[in-house]
Design a protein around this motif. Structure first.
Motif, PDB file in Angstrom:
ATOM      1  N   ILE A 145      42.537  53.232  35.068  1.00 29.42           N
ATOM      2  CA  ILE A 145      44.676  54.138  35.140  1.00 29.42           C
ATOM      3  C   ILE A 145      44.446  53.858  33.385  1.00 29.42           C
ATOM      4  N   GLN A 146      45.016  54.676  32.914  1.00 29.23           N
ATOM      5  CA  GLN A 146      46.048  54.675  31.704  1.00 29.23           C
ATOM      6  C   GLN A 146      47.028  55.092  31.313  1.00 29.23           C
ATOM      7  N   ILE A 147      47.855  54.001  31.048  1.00 26.92           N
ATOM      8  CA  ILE A 147      49.535  54.418  30.590  1.00 26.92           C
ATOM      9  C   ILE A 147      50.208  54.737  28.796  1.00 26.92           C
ATOM     10  N   LYS A 148      50.776  54.462  28.884  1.00 24.28           N
ATOM     11  CA  LYS A 148      51.390  55.473  27.869  1.00 24.28           C
ATOM     12  C   LYS A 148      52.693  53.922  27.760  1.00 24.28           C
ATOM     13  N   ARG A 251      48.859  29.719  59.892  1.00 22.65           N
ATOM     14  CA  ARG A 251      47.285  30.402  59.551  1.00 22.65           C
ATOM     15  C   ARG A 251      46.823  31.417  58.754  1.00 22.65           C
ATOM     16  N   LEU A 252      46.076  31.610  58.719  1.00 20.16           N
ATOM     17  CA  LEU A 252      45.253  32.329  57.045  1.00 20.16           C
ATOM     18  C   LEU A 252      45.051  33.633  57.773  1.00 20.16           C
ATOM     19  N   LEU A 253      45.611  34.641  57.698  1.00 12.54           N
ATOM     20  CA  LEU A 253      44.669  35.667  58.267  1.00 12.54           C
ATOM     21  C   LEU A 253      44.094  36.934  57.002  1.00 12.54           C
ATOM     22  N   LEU A 254      44.640  37.140  55.750  1.00 15.89           N
ATOM     23  CA  LEU A 254      43.667  37.468  55.296  1.00 15.89           C
ATOM     24  C   LEU A 254      44.128  37.578  53.604  1.00 15.89           C
ATOM     25  N   ASP A 255      43.023  37.008  53.621  1.00 15.67           N
ATOM     26  CA  ASP A 255      42.854  36.192  51.817  1.00 15.67           C
ATOM     27  C   ASP A 255      42.397  37.576  50.792  1.00 15.67           C
ATOM     28  N   THR A 256      43.126  38.040  50.083  1.00 11.94           N
ATOM     29  CA  THR A 256      42.916  38.762  48.670  1.00 11.94           C
ATOM     30  C   THR A 256      43.148  38.546  47.581  1.00 11.94           C
ATOM     31  N   PHE A 257      41.807  39.410  46.973  1.00 11.26           N
ATOM     32  CA  PHE A 257      41.560  39.316  45.212  1.00 11.26           C
ATOM     33  C   PHE A 257      41.709  40.287  44.784  1.00 11.26           C
ATOM     34  N   SER A 258      42.533  39.841  43.951  1.00  9.21           N
ATOM     35  CA  SER A 258      42.628  41.291  42.149  1.00  9.21           C
ATOM     36  C   SER A 258      42.324  40.533  40.789  1.00  9.21           C
ATOM     37  N   SER A 259      41.189  41.310  40.297  1.00  7.54           N
ATOM     38  CA  SER A 259      41.286  41.059  39.183  1.00  7.54           C
ATOM     39  C   SER A 259      41.873  42.772  38.798  1.00  7.54           C
ATOM     40  N   GLN A 260      42.872  42.296  37.535  1.00  7.90           N
ATOM     41  CA  GLN A 260      42.984  43.747  36.885  1.00  7.90           C
ATOM     42  C   GLN A 260      43.214  43.247  35.425  1.00  7.90           C
ATOM     43  N   ALA A 261      42.760  43.696  34.072  1.00 11.53           N
ATOM     44  CA  ALA A 261      42.829  43.721  32.966  1.00 11.53           C
ATOM     45  C   ALA A 261      42.936  44.453  32.116  1.00 11.53           C
ATOM     46  N   VAL A 262      44.141  44.533  31.478  1.00 12.88           N
ATOM     47  CA  VAL A 262      44.841  45.294  30.620  1.00 12.88           C
ATOM     48  C   VAL A 262      44.422  45.155  29.036  1.00 12.88           C
ATOM     49  N   THR A 263      43.943  46.856  28.593  1.00 15.98           N
ATOM     50  CA  THR A 263      43.831  46.043  27.131  1.00 15.98           C
ATOM     51  C   THR A 263      44.318  47.930  26.588  1.00 15.98           C
ATOM     52  N   PRO A 264      45.286  46.877  25.436  1.00 17.97           N
ATOM     53  CA  PRO A 264      45.895  48.023  24.299  1.00 17.97           C
ATOM     54  C   PRO A 264      44.149  49.144  24.325  1.00 17.97           C
ATOM     55  N   ARG A 265      45.064  49.718  23.852  1.00 20.20           N
ATOM     56  CA  ARG A 265      44.276  50.861  23.268  1.00 20.20           C
ATOM     57  C   ARG A 265      45.315  50.687  21.541  1.00 20.20           C
ATOM     58  N   ASP A 266      46.307  51.135  21.614  1.00 21.84           N
ATOM     59  CA  ASP A 266      46.886  51.472  20.486  1.00 21.84           C
ATOM     60  C   ASP A 266      48.596  50.585  20.646  1.00 21.84           C
ATOM     61  N   ASP A 268      51.013  52.293  21.701  1.00 23.47           N
ATOM     62  CA  ASP A 268      51.392  53.250  22.668  1.00 23.47           C
ATOM     63  C   ASP A 268      51.069  54.008  24.148  1.00 23.47           C
ATOM     64  N   SER A 269      49.460  52.268  23.940  1.00 24.69           N
ATOM     65  CA  SER A 269      48.800  53.162  25.194  1.00 24.69           C
ATOM     66  C   SER A 269      47.701  52.287  26.048  1.00 24.69           C
ATOM     67  N   ILE A 270      48.066  51.978  26.728  1.00 21.60           N
ATOM     68  CA  ILE A 270      46.903  51.142  27.154  1.00 21.60           C
ATOM     69  C   ILE A 270      45.700  51.673  28.557  1.00 21.60           C
ATOM     70  N   ASP A 271      45.182  50.675  28.468  1.00 25.79           N
ATOM     71  CA  ASP A 271      43.596  51.608  29.777  1.00 25.79           C
ATOM     72  C   ASP A 271      43.512  49.825  30.497  1.00 25.79           C
ATOM     73  N   TYR A 272      44.175  50.290  31.637  1.00 29.75           N
ATOM     74  CA  TYR A 272      44.032  49.549  33.377  1.00 29.75           C
ATOM     75  C   TYR A 272      43.026  49.589  34.109  1.00 29.75           C
ATOM     76  N   TYR A 273      42.252  48.343  33.597  1.00 28.55           N
ATOM     77  CA  TYR A 273      41.409  47.905  34.982  1.00 28.55           C
ATOM     78  C   TYR A 273      41.520  47.493  36.287  1.00 28.55           C
ATOM     79  N   PHE A 274      41.473  47.610  37.049  1.00 25.90           N
ATOM     80  CA  PHE A 274      41.542  46.489  38.571  1.00 25.90           C
ATOM     81  C   PHE A 274      40.518  46.743  39.087  1.00 25.90           C
ATOM     82  N   SER A 275      40.505  45.781  40.189  1.00 28.37           N
ATOM     83  CA  SER A 275      40.054  45.641  41.802  1.00 28.37           C
ATOM     84  C   SER A 275      41.040  45.398  42.656  1.00 28.37           C
ATOM     85  N   TRP A 276      40.864  45.009  44.246  1.00 28.32           N
ATOM     86  CA  TRP A 276      41.655  44.757  45.117  1.00 28.32           C
ATOM     87  C   TRP A 276      40.099  44.472  46.113  1.00 28.32           C
ATOM     88  N   GLY A 277      40.986  43.285  46.699  1.00 27.75           N
ATOM     89  CA  GLY A 277      39.950  43.783  48.146  1.00 27.75           C
ATOM     90  C   GLY A 277      40.521  42.056  48.768  1.00 27.75           C
TER      91      GLY A 277
END
Length: 355
Positions: A145-148, A251-266, A268-277
């Motif tokens: 996603i891109q965020i201003k 007791r563990l029910l659900l083991d989840t992991f999210s990798s998120q990388a935020v890259t500044p474009r400039d 005033d804006s960023i590119d946001y790359y993410f996963s979850w599962g």
């Protein structure tokens, strides 16, 4: 000039699947104010170079691939993957300074990482540890996603998950308990590490329909943040235990992991790359699709808040801001970033003075 972006750092340029090997697969990413061209060679390796021909600054991304090289389609200059020009139509000798800056690039955990600083300092061990969708022990879905907004605002947002109760009331929230967490933030050389447990909480709003109204859970959270703005999250759902401090004993029910990388474009804006599962060991059919939909909806909630915040900050640039208890994490993460920025700026000023 004082830089606002770290140079000696690995910046995420997207998922490896974003960059193909086709003739027209020329991908441009704006990273820390600089346009970067990415493409794959015949052996599948990725080339990263400045998206600017040294002749008249035409975008090389408007050119064409020729085996491992890129042809500028303004005057036909041909540049190899190292950025050096090998052919100028109409000239027998190529000018010595006909070269495009190339950048170190690494593929890891299904992400593409580009080093924006001194190539001699490009240490792949500085890339954050993550889990990619190609890991056989996990079932993960990705998005972007891109965020201003300015990336410092995103740092503050991610380093403070108390906002889950409010911004994400209809997705990740459903309880005010997140607003009362007291995480411990340990400073590392290039970021912070945070652990805590949210106890005796109902299911998140997006999954409440799966459980009785009185069902309660413990959420074990482990966050690793690193510059420029990488957020690696282990989010484990347990049955509510009876421990009142330290890790949950439920007791563990659900083991989840999210990798998120935020890259500044400039600025005033960023590119946001993410996963979850989830881990395959705790996978429930349909759960990753549900999580993925909720994740995207939640990040759109973040987008609205962050873009609104950025708009007001530009309208009221000198307005005082009040600190609260939840600013501890953001303060520590920005301290690390600013320390590294200061070191780079002082080194640059010393080099300039010595010339």
């Amino acid at each position: 000039m004082t830089e606002t972006f770290l140079k000696n750092a690995w910046y995420c340029a997207g998922w490896d699947s974003d960059i193909g090997i086709g003739a027209k697969d020329l991908v441009v990413r704006k990273i820390a104010g600089r346009p970067i061209l990415l493409y794959r060679k015949l052996d599948g390796g990725i080339v990263a170079m400045e998206d600017r021909c040294p002749h008249r600054s035409a975008p090389l991304s408007l050119g064409r691939k020729e085996q491992d090289s890129i042809r500028c389609m303004y005057h036909g200059m041909l540049f190899g993957p190292d950025g050096k020009c090998s052919h100028v139509p109409g000239m027998a000798t190529v000018p010595d300074d006909a070269r495009v800056p190339s950048l170190p690039v690494v593929e890891r955990d299904n992400w593409v990482w580009v080093w924006m600083g001194d190539p001699a300092k490009a240490d792949a061990d500085l890339i954050c540890e993550a889990i990619g969708p190609g890991n056989p022990d996990w079932i993960l879905k990705t998005n972007k996603i891109q965020i201003k907004t300015n990336y410092r605002q995103e740092i503050q947002n991610l380093a403070d998950l108390s906002h889950v109760s409010w911004v994400h009331e209809m997705t990740f929230g459903g309880t005010e308990d997140w607003g009362y967490i007291k995480p411990k933030h340990n400073v590392t050389p290039r970021g912070i590490e945070t652990r805590y447990c949210v106890r005796q909480v109902p299911a998140p709003a997006f999954a409440k329909h799966l459980f009785p109204e009185d069902a309660r859970f413990d959420i074990q959270v482990h966050v690793r943040m690193s510059v420029p703005c990488n957020f690696i999250l282990s989010f484990a759902v347990h049955e509510a235990g009876d421990a009142t401090s330290g890790p949950t004993n439920g007791r563990l029910l659900l083991d989840t992991f999210s990798s998120q990388a935020v890259t500044p474009r400039d600025d005033d804006s960023i590119d946001y790359y993410f996963s979850w599962g989830t881990s395959k060991a705790t996978y429930i059919p349909g759960i990753v699709d549900l999580m993925h939909t909720a994740n995207m909806e939640a990040f759109l909630e973040d987008k609205r808040m962050l873009e609104g915040q950025r708009e007001r900050m530009l309208e009221f640039p000198n307005a005082p801001l009040v600190d609260i208890v939840h600013d501890a994490g953001p303060g520590r993460m920005l301290f690390v970033l600013d320390k590294l920025l200061q070191e780079e700026n002082e080194a640059a000023a010393a080099r300039e003075a010595a010339q």
